[in-house]
Design an enzyme around this catalytic site. Sequence first.
Site, short mmCIF file in Angstrom:
data_model
loop_
_atom_site.label_atom_id
_atom_site.label_comp_id
_atom_site.label_asym_id
_atom_site.label_seq_id
_atom_site.Cartn_x
_atom_site.Cartn_y
_atom_site.Cartn_z
CB CYS A 101 -1.86 4.64 4.58
SG CYS A 101 -3.34 3.97 3.77
CB SER A 102 -0.65 0.46 6.61
OG SER A 102 -1.63 1.06 7.45
CB CYS A 103 -4.96 -0.26 2.28
SG CYS A 103 -5.54 1.46 2.38
CB CYS B 168 -0.93 0.02 1.22
SG CYS B 168 -1.94 1.52 1.31
#
Length: 250
Positions: free
Chosen positions: A152-154, A149
């Site tokens: 961000c950190s999906c 991602c």
Amino acid sequence: QQQQQEADQPPHHHASRRDTEQAAVLQEHESGYAHLLGLLVRYLVQQQHFAAGELQGALDQVDSMGSRGEGPRLVARAWCDDDFRALLLHDASAACAELGIAASNYDPAAMEKQHKHMHTHTHQPDHTHGTTLLRAVANTADLHNVVVCTLCSCYPLALLGFSPDWYKSRSYRARTVRDPRGVLAEFGLQLPATTRIHVHDSTADLRYIVLPQRPARTDGMSERELQQLVTRNSMIGVGLPLSPPLAQEK
């Protein structure tokens, strides 16, 4: 004289790209975000938006989604059932539903129950969250998939639990797109030069799970035994499933 001064100065060395990126990652960890988050949580608890125990319970509930082995269940079933494999690659949400697995991080039934519990103190109305789309991508002898991602950190928490710290780091997010083969090598995954690498960028609306290739020497193993070979990293794409002998060591 100026030439002599320049000669006396120590040579200037540029930091390598890896050192520069690692310094950026360390700077992220040293930032005040964690401190600010702690202050925010304490304020919300003091204002009785929720109790500290309720927050931890919600976090544990999300983390247990992955520890229950929901992702490995999908992979092992796909290894054993060609029809299910085809369904998983065509419509991952439908495949999850067939096994009774919540494909979305925002499963309506589970989240509604959780929100009602979290807002008991203030009687605030529950808010509706949109669901995320899950897509499964299969590794083959010629193609390897890896998920990142970049924003961000999906990440598919409902299948894998909380994302690891390295997945959220700036280094992984930036370098996986630019140099996926080099990043995979740092995870110990050396792919043949002829293997194509496809990088999938997760978003708030679309999450990916990698369907790794079934390991050799697993004929005759039960679906439950195959689940023990599937690792989180193999479903992100930075690793491979365990081999049968190694599975006993984990």
